[in-house]
Design a protein around this motif. Sequence first.
Motif, PDB file in Angstrom:
ATOM      1  N   SER A 141     -61.689  48.469 -56.633  1.00 28.35           N
ATOM      2  CA  SER A 141     -63.457  48.394 -56.886  1.00 28.35           C
ATOM      3  C   SER A 141     -64.145  49.660 -56.847  1.00 28.35           C
ATOM      4  CB  SER A 141     -64.011  47.590 -55.584  1.00 28.35           C
ATOM      5  OG  SER A 141     -63.953  48.220 -54.704  1.00 28.35           O
ATOM      6  N   ASN A 142     -65.208  49.844 -57.399  1.00 30.52           N
ATOM      7  CA  ASN A 142     -65.825  51.020 -57.533  1.00 30.52           C
ATOM      8  C   ASN A 142     -67.273  50.991 -56.808  1.00 30.52           C
ATOM      9  OD1 ASN A 142     -66.500  53.326 -58.383  1.00 30.52           O
ATOM     10  ND2 ASN A 142     -66.850  52.889 -60.734  1.00 30.52           N
ATOM     11  N   LEU A 143     -67.140  51.028 -55.388  1.00 34.17           N
ATOM     12  CA  LEU A 143     -68.496  51.009 -54.869  1.00 34.17           C
ATOM     13  C   LEU A 143     -68.930  52.628 -54.363  1.00 34.17           C
ATOM     14  CD1 LEU A 143     -67.409  48.309 -52.094  1.00 34.17           C
ATOM     15  CD2 LEU A 143     -69.360  48.129 -53.486  1.00 34.17           C
ATOM     16  N   ASN A 144     -69.961  52.737 -54.864  1.00 35.38           N
ATOM     17  CA  ASN A 144     -70.800  53.799 -54.540  1.00 35.38           C
ATOM     18  C   ASN A 144     -72.152  53.815 -54.001  1.00 35.38           C
ATOM     19  OD1 ASN A 144     -69.184  56.183 -55.382  1.00 35.38           O
ATOM     20  ND2 ASN A 144     -68.989  55.032 -57.358  1.00 35.38           N
ATOM     21  N   PRO A 145     -72.378  54.609 -53.180  1.00 35.79           N
ATOM     22  CA  PRO A 145     -73.785  54.790 -52.727  1.00 35.79           C
ATOM     23  C   PRO A 145     -74.919  54.740 -54.085  1.00 35.79           C
ATOM     24  CG  PRO A 145     -73.062  56.687 -51.828  1.00 35.79           C
ATOM     25  CD  PRO A 145     -71.940  55.883 -52.627  1.00 35.79           C
ATOM     26  N   ILE A 146     -75.913  54.026 -53.848  1.00 36.29           N
ATOM     27  CA  ILE A 146     -76.880  54.160 -54.860  1.00 36.29           C
ATOM     28  C   ILE A 146     -78.443  54.347 -54.486  1.00 36.29           C
ATOM     29  CG2 ILE A 146     -78.199  52.790 -56.739  1.00 36.29           C
ATOM     30  CD1 ILE A 146     -75.801  52.104 -57.674  1.00 36.29           C
ATOM     31  N   ASP A 147     -79.063  55.240 -55.005  1.00 33.88           N
ATOM     32  CA  ASP A 147     -80.314  55.515 -54.632  1.00 33.88           C
ATOM     33  C   ASP A 147     -81.384  54.917 -55.373  1.00 33.88           C
ATOM     34  OD1 ASP A 147     -80.616  58.703 -52.754  1.00 33.88           O
ATOM     35  OD2 ASP A 147     -81.315  56.777 -52.341  1.00 33.88           O
ATOM     36  N   ALA A 148     -82.714  54.503 -54.889  1.00 35.71           N
ATOM     37  CA  ALA A 148     -83.666  54.141 -55.701  1.00 35.71           C
ATOM     38  C   ALA A 148     -84.793  55.267 -55.569  1.00 35.71           C
ATOM     39  CB  ALA A 148     -84.204  52.791 -55.411  1.00 35.71           C
ATOM     40  N   GLU A 149     -85.516  55.626 -56.548  1.00 34.28           N
ATOM     41  CA  GLU A 149     -86.581  56.890 -56.494  1.00 34.28           C
ATOM     42  C   GLU A 149     -87.352  56.396 -55.336  1.00 34.28           C
ATOM     43  OE1 GLU A 149     -88.265  58.238 -59.961  1.00 34.28           O
ATOM     44  OE2 GLU A 149     -88.157  60.127 -59.441  1.00 34.28           O
ATOM     45  N   ASP A 150     -88.050  55.277 -55.655  1.00 35.80           N
ATOM     46  CA  ASP A 150     -89.111  54.890 -55.016  1.00 35.80           C
ATOM     47  C   ASP A 150     -89.082  54.337 -53.779  1.00 35.80           C
ATOM     48  OD1 ASP A 150     -89.969  51.378 -56.025  1.00 35.80           O
ATOM     49  OD2 ASP A 150     -88.220  52.387 -55.784  1.00 35.80           O
ATOM     50  N   LYS A 151     -87.679  54.131 -53.187  1.00 35.81           N
ATOM     51  CA  LYS A 151     -87.395  53.671 -51.904  1.00 35.81           C
ATOM     52  C   LYS A 151     -86.967  54.782 -51.235  1.00 35.81           C
ATOM     53  CE  LYS A 151     -86.925  49.111 -52.743  1.00 35.81           C
ATOM     54  NZ  LYS A 151     -88.349  48.565 -52.305  1.00 35.81           N
ATOM     55  N   THR A 152     -87.299  54.995 -50.082  1.00 34.69           N
ATOM     56  CA  THR A 152     -86.794  55.967 -49.141  1.00 34.69           C
ATOM     57  C   THR A 152     -86.161  55.147 -48.122  1.00 34.69           C
ATOM     58  OG1 THR A 152     -88.850  56.107 -48.165  1.00 34.69           O
ATOM     59  CG2 THR A 152     -88.323  57.826 -49.304  1.00 34.69           C
ATOM     60  N   PHE A 153     -84.733  55.218 -48.091  1.00 37.24           N
ATOM     61  CA  PHE A 153     -83.789  54.940 -47.104  1.00 37.24           C
ATOM     62  C   PHE A 153     -83.882  55.786 -45.756  1.00 37.24           C
ATOM     63  CE2 PHE A 153     -82.620  51.478 -49.705  1.00 37.24           C
ATOM     64  CZ  PHE A 153     -82.225  52.057 -50.938  1.00 37.24           C
ATOM     65  N   ALA A 154     -83.993  55.154 -44.612  1.00 36.73           N
ATOM     66  CA  ALA A 154     -84.400  55.727 -43.591  1.00 36.73           C
ATOM     67  C   ALA A 154     -83.084  56.945 -43.651  1.00 36.73           C
ATOM     68  CB  ALA A 154     -84.116  55.209 -42.455  1.00 36.73           C
ATOM     69  N   SER A 155     -83.416  58.184 -43.150  1.00 34.64           N
ATOM     70  CA  SER A 155     -82.778  59.288 -43.226  1.00 34.64           C
ATOM     71  C   SER A 155     -81.812  59.008 -41.996  1.00 34.64           C
ATOM     72  CB  SER A 155     -83.507  60.643 -42.884  1.00 34.64           C
ATOM     73  OG  SER A 155     -83.956  60.357 -41.763  1.00 34.64           O
ATOM     74  N   GLY A 156     -80.472  59.486 -42.361  1.00 35.73           N
ATOM     75  CA  GLY A 156     -79.476  59.042 -41.130  1.00 35.73           C
ATOM     76  C   GLY A 156     -78.858  57.867 -41.711  1.00 35.73           C
ATOM     77  N   ARG A 157     -79.145  57.318 -42.697  1.00 42.08           N
ATOM     78  CA  ARG A 157     -78.650  55.725 -42.938  1.00 42.08           C
ATOM     79  C   ARG A 157     -77.911  56.303 -44.419  1.00 42.08           C
ATOM     80  NH1 ARG A 157     -77.964  52.438 -39.850  1.00 42.08           N
ATOM     81  NH2 ARG A 157     -79.523  52.601 -38.086  1.00 42.08           N
ATOM     82  N   VAL A 158     -76.628  55.360 -44.449  1.00 39.60           N
ATOM     83  CA  VAL A 158     -76.178  55.668 -45.767  1.00 39.60           C
ATOM     84  C   VAL A 158     -76.660  54.753 -46.849  1.00 39.60           C
ATOM     85  CG1 VAL A 158     -73.905  54.935 -46.863  1.00 39.60           C
ATOM     86  CG2 VAL A 158     -73.785  55.910 -44.665  1.00 39.60           C
ATOM     87  N   PRO A 159     -77.134  55.174 -47.929  1.00 38.12           N
ATOM     88  CA  PRO A 159     -77.883  54.307 -49.101  1.00 38.12           C
ATOM     89  C   PRO A 159     -76.867  53.355 -49.241  1.00 38.12           C
ATOM     90  CG  PRO A 159     -77.876  56.613 -49.518  1.00 38.12           C
ATOM     91  CD  PRO A 159     -76.971  56.577 -48.338  1.00 38.12           C
ATOM     92  N   PRO A 160     -77.337  52.100 -49.580  1.00 36.05           N
ATOM     93  CA  PRO A 160     -76.334  50.958 -49.919  1.00 36.05           C
ATOM     94  C   PRO A 160     -75.257  51.020 -50.917  1.00 36.05           C
ATOM     95  CG  PRO A 160     -78.669  50.438 -50.751  1.00 36.05           C
ATOM     96  CD  PRO A 160     -78.851  51.711 -50.000  1.00 36.05           C
ATOM     97  N   LEU A 161     -74.282  50.430 -50.788  1.00 38.61           N
ATOM     98  CA  LEU A 161     -73.057  50.666 -51.570  1.00 38.61           C
ATOM     99  C   LEU A 161     -73.228  49.673 -52.510  1.00 38.61           C
ATOM    100  CD1 LEU A 161     -70.572  51.181 -48.836  1.00 38.61           C
ATOM    101  CD2 LEU A 161     -71.401  52.806 -50.293  1.00 38.61           C
ATOM    102  N   ARG A 162     -73.208  49.872 -53.809  1.00 40.32           N
ATOM    103  CA  ARG A 162     -72.913  48.779 -54.743  1.00 40.32           C
ATOM    104  C   ARG A 162     -72.166  48.916 -55.794  1.00 40.32           C
ATOM    105  NH1 ARG A 162     -75.423  46.790 -51.492  1.00 40.32           N
ATOM    106  NH2 ARG A 162     -77.409  46.391 -51.147  1.00 40.32           N
ATOM    107  N   GLN A 163     -71.593  48.051 -56.552  1.00 44.54           N
ATOM    108  CA  GLN A 163     -70.809  48.094 -57.409  1.00 44.54           C
ATOM    109  C   GLN A 163     -71.243  48.781 -58.725  1.00 44.54           C
ATOM    110  OE1 GLN A 163     -67.597  47.311 -58.185  1.00 44.54           O
ATOM    111  NE2 GLN A 163     -66.936  45.429 -56.842  1.00 44.54           N
TER     112      GLN A 163
END
Lengths: 902, 123
Positions: free
Chosen positions: A593-615
């Motif tokens: 599987s090809n799971l990688n963390p994805i960032d959204a520009e208008d969402k700030t994920f709490a620093s210190g947290r891994v951005p969500p992993l998606r296919q």
Amino acid sequence: MKTLKRLFRRLTSWMTSARDDALLQAEFEQHIAMQTAENLRAGLSPIEARRQALLKFGNVQAIKETYRDQRGLPFIETLVCDTRHALRRMRKAPGFTAAVILTLALGIGANTATFAVIDSILIRPLAYPQAEALVSVRHTAPGLPSAPEFGGSSSMYFTYREENRSFEQFGLWSASGATVTGVAEPEMPRALFVTYGVLDAVGVKPLLGRWFSQTDDTPKSPETVLLTYGYWQRRFGGDTSIVGRTLTINSTPHTVIGVMPDAFRFQRDPELILPQRFERSAQFLGGFGFQGIARLKSGVTIEQANTDVARMLGIWLKAWPPNPGIDHTVFENARLAPRLQPLKQDVIGDIGTALWVVMGTLGLVLLIACANVANLLLVRAESRQQEIATRAALGAGWRRIAREMLVESITLGVLGGALGIGLAYAALQLLVAKGPDTLPRLHEIGIDPLALAFAVGVSVLSGALFGVVPILKYARPRVATALRSVGRTFSDGRERHRTRHILAVVQVALALVLLIGSGLMIRTFQHLRSVQPGFTHPEEIQILHSMIPMAIAKEPERVMRMQHEILDTLAAIPGVTSVGFASRAPLESFLGSNLNPIDAEDKTFASGRVPPLRQIRRIAPGYFTTMGTRVVAGRDFSWTDLYDKHRVAIVSENLAREWWGDPGAALGKRIREVGPADPWREIVGVVENVYDDGVHVKPPEFAYWPALMDRYIWGGENGSAVVSGMFAIRSNRTGTEGLLAEAQQAIWSVNGRQPVFLITTLEALYDQSMARTSFTLVMLAIAGGMGLAIGIVGIYGVIAFVVSQRIREIGIRTALGAQPAGLLGMFVRHGLWLAGIGAAIGLVAAAGLTRLMSSLLFGVTALDPVTYAAVSALLIVAGVMASYLPARRAIAIDPIQALRAE
Amino acid sequence: MLPVGSPKSMKDTDVRQGTLALMVLKTLDVLGPLHGYGIARRIEQISGDLLTVNQGTLYPVLLKLEQEGSIASEWGASENNRKARFYRLTRQGRKQLQEEARSWEQTTAIIERFFAVKAQDLK
């Protein structure tokens, strides 16, 4: 000491008994002759002399018997005698014997086969030397959302190898495909990538050549490869000179250094084994996607190893830099913790429940079969009442009679079991040949001594179980008086049928439980098939994997034009409705599987947290149309997007809803893959969910990038290039040789003979994903069907017998003016009453037992009212039918005939 | 094969078998190898017809002794030149005889004393 000696002598004389009998007779004759001679000398007449001699000697027969009892082994002799009688009796009633043995063979055979499967898969240790010391090294991350569980990262390889105190061997592995070219037919066999230490941990020595050594692990050293036995036989015909030859794998030459033996098996069933190399200077904390395997040092427990790994995690966190773009605190907050478990658990997975459920149901079927046989034996014992009464009068104790009946029953059981073992063997051969690939350790399944012992044990126990029933009825103390009530002047008392009724009720109850189980599985299957998988008409979609030749892979523009041309040529084939291209097809999770963390520009994920992993998947325009995946909002990619290198993206509906609530609201937002300098992409479309991992789990969230734009090197964390993609062709000629040939021609016509492999249809992948459920369903349906059939036969048998016993009564009633309808109603009510009680008991039992299979169900609860009601109705109707038929026959008899019958 | 015989008679025959065995051993010891009929006749003579035992009951006893190894048998020619089975005492049998004789002597001595006590004063 004396008794031992006697026992030994008894054993030896048992074997020479026939000859000894003759000698004994001679000796007695001699004795009597000598006494007779003496008497003659004393003056008696010859007749009187002999008579006195005989009197003086005593009862010859009695003495012979005492002698024989002392001489041989009377217990075994009676046993042999009884068995011979039983066999003779069975030969005299071939129909009855055949019915009983066949029923038992089916029940015992089914149970033996299932037990052999359970033994091979769940109980036996893995086929590695000292397999109990093998563990899989996994980690949990309670600090991450949805606390996932995963294997190891590449940096852990170095830390764990150097710092550990509890492992004798340790290594990481991953499985994917590897392309083999430079041979007549290029292909993509399953490959296992292992670091140094994995093969050593497993401990299976190669058949030819050698294992990987530490040097093979080092990057920049010559590439090597190990072959598995199956692949070596299939591709190279078992040629022993293969060691030392070179194969082109993933476009680089690899030297073959050895071949693994036939007995070697590993998860994901690899065909090639390649070294996994990590560049030590380029390691980061992240990079998970490998499985860890270790062999514990002798005496080290899993708890101790867990503590050791926890300690090493602390070292590891400080030893490596975090991946670029991710803060170090992310890894700390994830609170990685070790979770070692025995390797066997990894291999077995979650099939345990399904297997035990199948075993339980087949055990119930065997019980039903035993109840049936007990009923049959009762009928036979009934007809032997005169004989038994006579023997009792002649002095046979009830124990003797009971023992004889028990021997007969056990003999039936053993014969049924012998046939059953044969059936089980055949069934297992079938299973291994055609079984679902998702069944772990499939090739280790066979009938081993434990399964044989199980079969023998079950046969004897079943024999004792159903043998006890007629004994309880007919071979009790005071046999003679109990049989007094046989005769012409009696019709049947109520309590004479009690046992038979109880047996029939038990059969119905068990059959109901089985049918409810099957019913629940059928509904589960229905629900699974009714889930919209995200593509339509999978039987029309042909899938071909193809490679992009390495030579031109470096020129993105050229590749894009080439693939575009191929797509156009494919679309021009007659019968083809549309074509598409993507990095992979749905339901092909064996490719990794090809799971990688994805960032959204208008969402700030709490620093210190891994951005969500998606296919992430890469697609070309037209893919969604070909698959039949609906575009929910926005649009598909266009070729202009690709040629002009627009930074665009498409997301799946569940991703859009999770992050922005409404699919429409996702349009225009920007996302990107977290990594070194990945550009932001604008979302231009939202598509419906695709059940990529199978319809029984939630559809994963997807982000789709345009294919062929700037990176063609995807898949394969091993670092080397696996340059391939998948063409999807929707056509009504899917699956035909003609379409395949034309498609290959089309691909080759554009740029030479690219390897084409992993050819399948989407329907095949879909069916494969449902394999486990369909397998369980088939087994339970068979059990349910068998249970129902035997239960119906049981009711029919009871009613038929009751009718036959009451024929005289029917005759009398008819002669006195009873209406046929009334008589029919009497018997049908009787049968209905039996079925009703059985159903009631069965419902209660089912409510309790189906709870055990709730993990196998989908879309239905264990107490699903529709299934329960439908099955009960079915059973009652069947019961009514089963009582109607014999009753009808009875009604049709002429009353005069009936009155004359015995 | 119909089972015959009630449980009650077993105990008597056990005791009888025990004493019979002793008599057989002693007879063979004194008279040397003998066939079954000969042993039966001698026992009759010695016990002076006090023992009314069916001759045939001897044979199970002979079997038991042979199984235990106290006597051995072989086929030979009898007085009237017919084939007969002769039994003889083995070394183990001789030893067993001596032990049993000793224990019988002890038992009879003790019983004698007890019967003799009546005659004397126990004060």
